[in-house]
Design a protein around this motif. Structure first.
Motif, PDB file in Angstrom:
ATOM      1  N   GLN A 290       0.841  -1.192   0.000  1.00  0.00           N
ATOM      2  CA  GLN A 290       0.000   0.000   0.000  1.00  0.00           C
ATOM      3  C   GLN A 290       0.885   1.255   0.000  1.00  0.00           C
ATOM      4  OE1 GLN A 290      -3.818   0.290   0.692  1.00  0.00           O
ATOM      5  NE2 GLN A 290      -3.498  -1.514  -0.559  1.00  0.00           N
ATOM      6  N   PRO A 291       0.491   2.286  -0.724  1.00  0.00           N
ATOM      7  CA  PRO A 291       1.332   3.495  -0.789  1.00  0.00           C
ATOM      8  C   PRO A 291       1.360   4.219   0.556  1.00  0.00           C
ATOM      9  CG  PRO A 291      -0.780   3.904  -1.828  1.00  0.00           C
ATOM     10  CD  PRO A 291      -0.744   2.439  -1.504  1.00  0.00           C
ATOM     11  N   THR A 292       2.411   5.008   0.755  1.00  0.00           N
ATOM     12  CA  THR A 292       2.543   5.806   1.967  1.00  0.00           C
ATOM     13  C   THR A 292       1.918   7.166   1.722  1.00  0.00           C
ATOM     14  OG1 THR A 292       4.606   4.688   2.543  1.00  0.00           O
ATOM     15  CG2 THR A 292       4.149   6.787   3.628  1.00  0.00           C
ATOM     16  N   ILE A 293       0.802   7.426   2.371  1.00  0.00           N
ATOM     17  CA  ILE A 293       0.089   8.691   2.201  1.00  0.00           C
ATOM     18  C   ILE A 293       0.238   9.486   3.486  1.00  0.00           C
ATOM     19  CG2 ILE A 293      -2.163   9.759   1.846  1.00  0.00           C
ATOM     20  CD1 ILE A 293      -2.911   7.394   0.100  1.00  0.00           C
ATOM     21  N   ALA A 294       0.837  10.663   3.353  1.00  0.00           N
ATOM     22  CA  ALA A 294       1.146  11.494   4.514  1.00  0.00           C
ATOM     23  C   ALA A 294      -0.002  12.454   4.802  1.00  0.00           C
ATOM     24  CB  ALA A 294       2.434  12.280   4.257  1.00  0.00           C
TER      25      ALA A 294
ATOM     26  N   PRO B 166      -0.162  15.097   0.437  1.00  0.00           N
ATOM     27  CA  PRO B 166      -0.324  13.711   0.888  1.00  0.00           C
ATOM     28  C   PRO B 166       0.692  12.758   0.278  1.00  0.00           C
ATOM     29  CG  PRO B 166      -2.028  14.297  -0.700  1.00  0.00           C
ATOM     30  CD  PRO B 166      -1.298  15.558  -0.379  1.00  0.00           C
ATOM     31  N   TRP B 167       1.363  13.172  -0.806  1.00  0.00           N
ATOM     32  CA  TRP B 167       2.321  12.302  -1.496  1.00  0.00           C
ATOM     33  C   TRP B 167       3.770  12.687  -1.213  1.00  0.00           C
ATOM     34  CZ3 TRP B 167       0.094   8.111  -3.207  1.00  0.00           C
ATOM     35  CH2 TRP B 167      -1.246   8.147  -3.572  1.00  0.00           C
ATOM     36  N   ALA B 168       3.977  13.436  -0.144  1.00  0.00           N
ATOM     37  CA  ALA B 168       5.327  13.905   0.172  1.00  0.00           C
ATOM     38  C   ALA B 168       6.289  12.750   0.403  1.00  0.00           C
ATOM     39  CB  ALA B 168       5.287  14.815   1.401  1.00  0.00           C
ATOM     40  N   ASP B 169       5.803  11.618   0.895  1.00  0.00           N
ATOM     41  CA  ASP B 169       6.670  10.481   1.220  1.00  0.00           C
ATOM     42  C   ASP B 169       6.607   9.370   0.181  1.00  0.00           C
ATOM     43  OD1 ASP B 169       7.321  11.792   3.607  1.00  0.00           O
ATOM     44  OD2 ASP B 169       5.619  10.883   4.670  1.00  0.00           O
ATOM     45  N   GLN B 170       5.959   9.620  -0.952  1.00  0.00           N
ATOM     46  CA  GLN B 170       5.818   8.599  -1.997  1.00  0.00           C
ATOM     47  C   GLN B 170       6.227   9.227  -3.329  1.00  0.00           C
ATOM     48  OE1 GLN B 170       4.400   5.406  -1.253  1.00  0.00           O
ATOM     49  NE2 GLN B 170       4.667   4.634  -3.334  1.00  0.00           N
ATOM     50  N   LYS B 171       7.418   8.860  -3.818  1.00  0.00           N
ATOM     51  CA  LYS B 171       7.933   9.467  -5.038  1.00  0.00           C
ATOM     52  C   LYS B 171       7.108   9.080  -6.256  1.00  0.00           C
ATOM     53  CE  LYS B 171      12.141   9.868  -7.845  1.00  0.00           C
ATOM     54  NZ  LYS B 171      13.553   9.433  -8.001  1.00  0.00           N
TER      55      LYS B 171
ATOM     56  N   ASP C  13       4.427   9.948 -11.472  1.00  0.00           N
ATOM     57  CA  ASP C  13       5.334  10.762 -10.679  1.00  0.00           C
ATOM     58  C   ASP C  13       4.473  11.676  -9.821  1.00  0.00           C
ATOM     59  OD1 ASP C  13       6.975  12.921  -9.778  1.00  0.00           O
ATOM     60  OD2 ASP C  13       8.426  12.482 -11.347  1.00  0.00           O
ATOM     61  N   THR C  14       4.498  11.495  -8.512  1.00  0.00           N
ATOM     62  CA  THR C  14       3.572  12.217  -7.639  1.00  0.00           C
ATOM     63  C   THR C  14       3.895  13.703  -7.528  1.00  0.00           C
ATOM     64  OG1 THR C  14       4.877  11.682  -5.669  1.00  0.00           O
ATOM     65  CG2 THR C  14       3.109  10.147  -6.287  1.00  0.00           C
ATOM     66  N   LYS C  15       5.091  14.115  -7.941  1.00  0.00           N
ATOM     67  CA  LYS C  15       5.446  15.536  -7.864  1.00  0.00           C
ATOM     68  C   LYS C  15       4.949  16.289  -9.092  1.00  0.00           C
ATOM     69  CE  LYS C  15       7.611  14.652  -4.059  1.00  0.00           C
ATOM     70  NZ  LYS C  15       6.925  14.956  -2.788  1.00  0.00           N
ATOM     71  N   THR C  16       5.159  15.716 -10.265  1.00  0.00           N
ATOM     72  CA  THR C  16       4.841  16.414 -11.510  1.00  0.00           C
ATOM     73  C   THR C  16       3.516  15.989 -12.120  1.00  0.00           C
ATOM     74  OG1 THR C  16       5.974  14.766 -12.892  1.00  0.00           O
ATOM     75  CG2 THR C  16       7.304  16.570 -11.997  1.00  0.00           C
ATOM     76  N   GLY C  17       3.039  14.796 -11.784  1.00  0.00           N
ATOM     77  CA  GLY C  17       1.845  14.270 -12.429  1.00  0.00           C
ATOM     78  C   GLY C  17       2.143  13.555 -13.731  1.00  0.00           C
ATOM     79  N   ASN C  18       3.400  13.535 -14.172  1.00  0.00           N
ATOM     80  CA  ASN C  18       3.750  12.820 -15.401  1.00  0.00           C
ATOM     81  C   ASN C  18       3.453  11.336 -15.237  1.00  0.00           C
ATOM     82  OD1 ASN C  18       4.661  15.162 -16.610  1.00  0.00           O
ATOM     83  ND2 ASN C  18       6.799  14.842 -16.028  1.00  0.00           N
ATOM     84  N   THR C  19       2.768  10.782 -16.223  1.00  0.00           N
ATOM     85  CA  THR C  19       2.275   9.409 -16.124  1.00  0.00           C
ATOM     86  C   THR C  19       2.729   8.584 -17.317  1.00  0.00           C
ATOM     87  OG1 THR C  19       0.302  10.171 -14.949  1.00  0.00           O
ATOM     88  CG2 THR C  19       0.197   7.976 -15.934  1.00  0.00           C
ATOM     89  N   THR C  20       3.231   7.399 -17.033  1.00  0.00           N
ATOM     90  CA  THR C  20       3.584   6.449 -18.089  1.00  0.00           C
ATOM     91  C   THR C  20       2.645   5.258 -17.996  1.00  0.00           C
ATOM     92  OG1 THR C  20       5.923   7.091 -17.974  1.00  0.00           O
ATOM     93  CG2 THR C  20       5.404   5.026 -19.088  1.00  0.00           C
TER      94      THR C  20
ATOM     95  N   ASP D 223      -8.681  -1.953  -4.381  1.00  0.00           N
ATOM     96  CA  ASP D 223      -8.215  -2.020  -2.997  1.00  0.00           C
ATOM     97  C   ASP D 223      -7.825  -0.639  -2.480  1.00  0.00           C
ATOM     98  OD1 ASP D 223      -5.948  -1.718  -4.526  1.00  0.00           O
ATOM     99  OD2 ASP D 223      -4.828  -3.367  -3.622  1.00  0.00           O
ATOM    100  N   ILE D 224      -8.162   0.400  -3.233  1.00  0.00           N
ATOM    101  CA  ILE D 224      -8.033   1.766  -2.722  1.00  0.00           C
ATOM    102  C   ILE D 224      -9.115   1.950  -1.664  1.00  0.00           C
ATOM    103  CG2 ILE D 224      -8.244   4.215  -3.290  1.00  0.00           C
ATOM    104  CD1 ILE D 224      -7.190   3.545  -6.082  1.00  0.00           C
ATOM    105  N   THR D 225      -8.755   2.457  -0.502  1.00  0.00           N
ATOM    106  CA  THR D 225      -9.695   2.568   0.610  1.00  0.00           C
ATOM    107  C   THR D 225     -10.262   3.977   0.725  1.00  0.00           C
ATOM    108  OG1 THR D 225      -7.822   2.957   2.108  1.00  0.00           O
ATOM    109  CG2 THR D 225      -8.614   0.696   1.896  1.00  0.00           C
ATOM    110  N   ASP D 226     -11.330   4.094   1.494  1.00  0.00           N
ATOM    111  CA  ASP D 226     -12.024   5.375   1.568  1.00  0.00           C
ATOM    112  C   ASP D 226     -11.158   6.493   2.128  1.00  0.00           C
ATOM    113  OD1 ASP D 226     -11.935   4.423   4.152  1.00  0.00           O
ATOM    114  OD2 ASP D 226     -14.110   4.387   4.455  1.00  0.00           O
ATOM    115  N   ASP D 227     -10.233   6.159   3.023  1.00  0.00           N
ATOM    116  CA  ASP D 227      -9.382   7.200   3.595  1.00  0.00           C
ATOM    117  C   ASP D 227      -8.294   7.659   2.626  1.00  0.00           C
ATOM    118  OD1 ASP D 227      -8.260   4.544   4.024  1.00  0.00           O
ATOM    119  OD2 ASP D 227      -6.641   5.566   5.083  1.00  0.00           O
ATOM    120  N   GLN D 228      -8.090   6.928   1.530  1.00  0.00           N
ATOM    121  CA  GLN D 228      -7.068   7.293   0.545  1.00  0.00           C
ATOM    122  C   GLN D 228      -7.634   8.114  -0.615  1.00  0.00           C
ATOM    123  OE1 GLN D 228      -5.876   3.288  -0.442  1.00  0.00           O
ATOM    124  NE2 GLN D 228      -4.146   3.328   0.963  1.00  0.00           N
TER     125      GLN D 228
END
Length: 553
Positions: free
Chosen positions: A206-210, A215-220, A255-262, A449-454
């Motif tokens: 599961q991703p680390t959501i701060a 919220p994505w500061a800890d997930q590159k 990429d959680t900083k720029t939004g660039n998606t592959t 499996d994405i949860t309501d708090d995410q």
């Protein structure tokens, strides 16, 4: 004539009245109309400067004040005669204006944050009751304004006109507010049916959501497995037998900083799928996913069904055992840690497109609707080539899945184009005008499996992708990027993925700019001087380029 000689039938003037004469007021005799009576001592006419009675009211002014309360709740009460009504009007008008200004300012300066709040189930539940209360209170203010400001003693047509205006204005404010309350309720129900509580989902990676502003500061990077499962009526028997068959498999690496998606698209018929070293699936299939003579197909798109039906001990305790197994298979192919998955039911996607009013794509070749090459069944008809073709849900699905005169790799490209078209065309106007149908279709088509708090964090990420990110695509087709149907080179495939998602280097005078998967233009051919083991990025290109009209005109 003196008083004694005055006739008995002649009445005396009213006390305080003076006889008629030059410079004198007209006599008022008993029995004359009251409005002609001269005021007594200490008595003032209604409306005079010293009067405590209300000024004379006009119906036109009352209707305008009633309209004002419909535009800004309670504002019309500022023209009411009583101080208590004025204070109520001032209070409600100030609260309404401040609240609306705050929401508009929030929408302009921080729309992602507003969207995150609006996507919260608890907020939506409270908003439903709040909107109902607002509708009732607003109608009450409109009615009160009319009752307190209209002239007294209205009769006939004027009373009817007053009632019609109040009813019309009440409907104009209550109807949209009631619709908003229903939308809030439907959205909360849809989210509840799709998103489970974090305590109800057991999943790996599961991703680390701060907390805080980012919220994505800890997930590159976050890697989402996007799956398409065919649940059509024509395959109902197969679905019952094989569980879920994921004929569409792609990874959205963001990429959680720029939004660039592959978008990394994986052919459905990849053989010998490897699993990460030390994983549960690697222990069960040390030589890759193969049946060793067991019945059935053993492609990557059957991992979910085999684990759920044939291996009850694998991924025990996981909420979605098949999804967890497939995650590990995709990790083995791509080298990426897969954080979460979203499964789209094909029938649900068709319903979503219909709810949106269709979708517009460029069709660059004739595409069959129906048809089965293996059985020799010919197509019923064809989608004709042309730019900006507007398709309903059924034709859009055939645009994405048609294989009669194309291969799987061409089909995967069209799937990317359809996904992009849906994202681009899901504008606020479309969402509002078809809201209930879209919500219902979305609830029916999704498993995740994405949860309501995410959810709020993913809403924020979606804005980063939409507002500032580029969408590129890595293609695994025969002979490209290490992939071969008969003998896939998974090491080269993983290297191709690593190269595709690397950030675009900052241009310098000493080094030329290199092309990456997040570039806005089609990737260049590999450097001829590169070693033979370096992966080719021939299949990496911008999705917009791949989906553009390639014909003439």
């Amino acid at each position: 004539m003196n008083d004694a000689e005055r006739p008995h039938h002649a009445a005396r003037p009213v006390d305080g009245a003076t006889p008629t004469g030059a410079g004198h007021a007209r006599q008022i005799w008993p029995g004359h109309a009251a409005e002609g009576r001269a005021p007594r001592q200490g008595e003032h006419r209604s409306g005079g400067p010293d009067s405590g009675a209300p000024q004379r009211r006009h119906l036109r002014s009352s209707l305008l004040l009633t309209l004002a309360s419909a535009v800004i709740p309670g504002s019309g009460l500022l023209g009411a005669p009583r101080r208590g009504h004025k204070m109520l009007g001032a209070l409600t008008a100030i609260v309404s204006v401040v609240t609306l200004t705050f929401v508009l300012f929030w929408a302009v300066t921080d729309l992602p944050r507003l969207a995150r709040v609006a996507g919260n189930e608890t907020f939506l539940g409270l908003a439903t009751f709040a909107l109902i209360f607002i509708a009732i209170a607003w109608v009450g203010l409109i009615t009160l304004t009319q009752l307190t400001t209209r002239p007294t003693g209205l009769r006939g047509g004027k009373r009817l006109l007053s009632a019609v205006v109040v009813t019309g204005l009440a409907f104009c404010v209550a109807a949209p507010t009631a619709v908003a309350a229903r939308y809030s309720h439907d959205t909360a129900r849809a989210l509840d049916s799709v998103l489970k509580s974090k305590d109800d989902v057991k999943a790996n990676n599961q991703p680390t959501i701060a907390g805080g502003l980012d919220p994505w500061a800890d997930q590159k990077r976050v890697n989402i497995l996007l799956l398409g499962g065919d649940g059509s009526a024509s395959r109902a028997e197969q679905v019952a037998k094989y569980s879920i068959r994921t004929d569409t498999i792609m990874v959205a690496s963001i990429d959680t900083k720029t939004g660039n998606t592959t978008l990394i698209q994986i052919p459905r018929n990849v053989q010998y799928t490897p699993f990460p070293e030390g994983s549960e699936m690697a222990a069960a299939f040390p030589d890759g996913f193969r049946g060793d003579g067991a019945e059935g197909e053993w492609y990557v798109n059957t991992i979910w069904q085999h684990v759920e039906l044939d291996y009850p001990d694998l991924m025990a305790g996981s909420t979605y055992r098949g999804a967890e197994a497939l995650k590990q298979g995709v990790e083995g192919i791509t080298g990426l840690e897969i954080n979460q998955f979203v499964l789209l039911n094909i029938d649900g996607l068709e319903a979503l497109i219909n709810a949106m009013g269709g979708v517009t794509v460029n069709i660059n070749q004739e595409l069959a609707v129906g048809g089965d090459t293996a059985k020799g069944t010919k197509p019923k008809r064809y989608l004709q080539p042309g730019p900006n073709q507007h398709l309903n849900g059924q034709d859009a699905m055939w645009y994405a899945r048609s294989r009669w005169n194309t291969d799987d790799y061409n089909r995967m490209a069209r799937q990317s184009c359809l996904v992009k078209a849906i994202i681009d065309q899901a504008n606020p106007q479309t969402l509002l005008t078809n809201f209930e149908a879209i919500i219902k279709a979305s609830a029916d088509m999704l498993a995740t499996d994405i949860t309501d708090d995410q959810l709020s964090a993913y809403i924020d990420l979606a804005f980063r992708v939409k507002d500032g990110g580029t969408i590129s695509r890595l293609v695994f087709s025969n002979g490209n990027n290490g992939y071969s149907y008969s003998d896939p080179d998974f090491e080269k495939m993983r290297a191709a993925v690593a190269k595709a998602i690397e950030p675009t280097p900052t241009p310098t005078a000493a080094a030329p700019t290199t092309t990456s998967a997040t570039s806005n233009s089609t990737a260049s051919a590999p450097d001829p001087s590169a070693s033979a083991s370096e992966p080719s990025n021939e299949g990496v290109h911008n999705v917009s380029d791949a989906c553009a009209w390639q014909g003439e005109g």
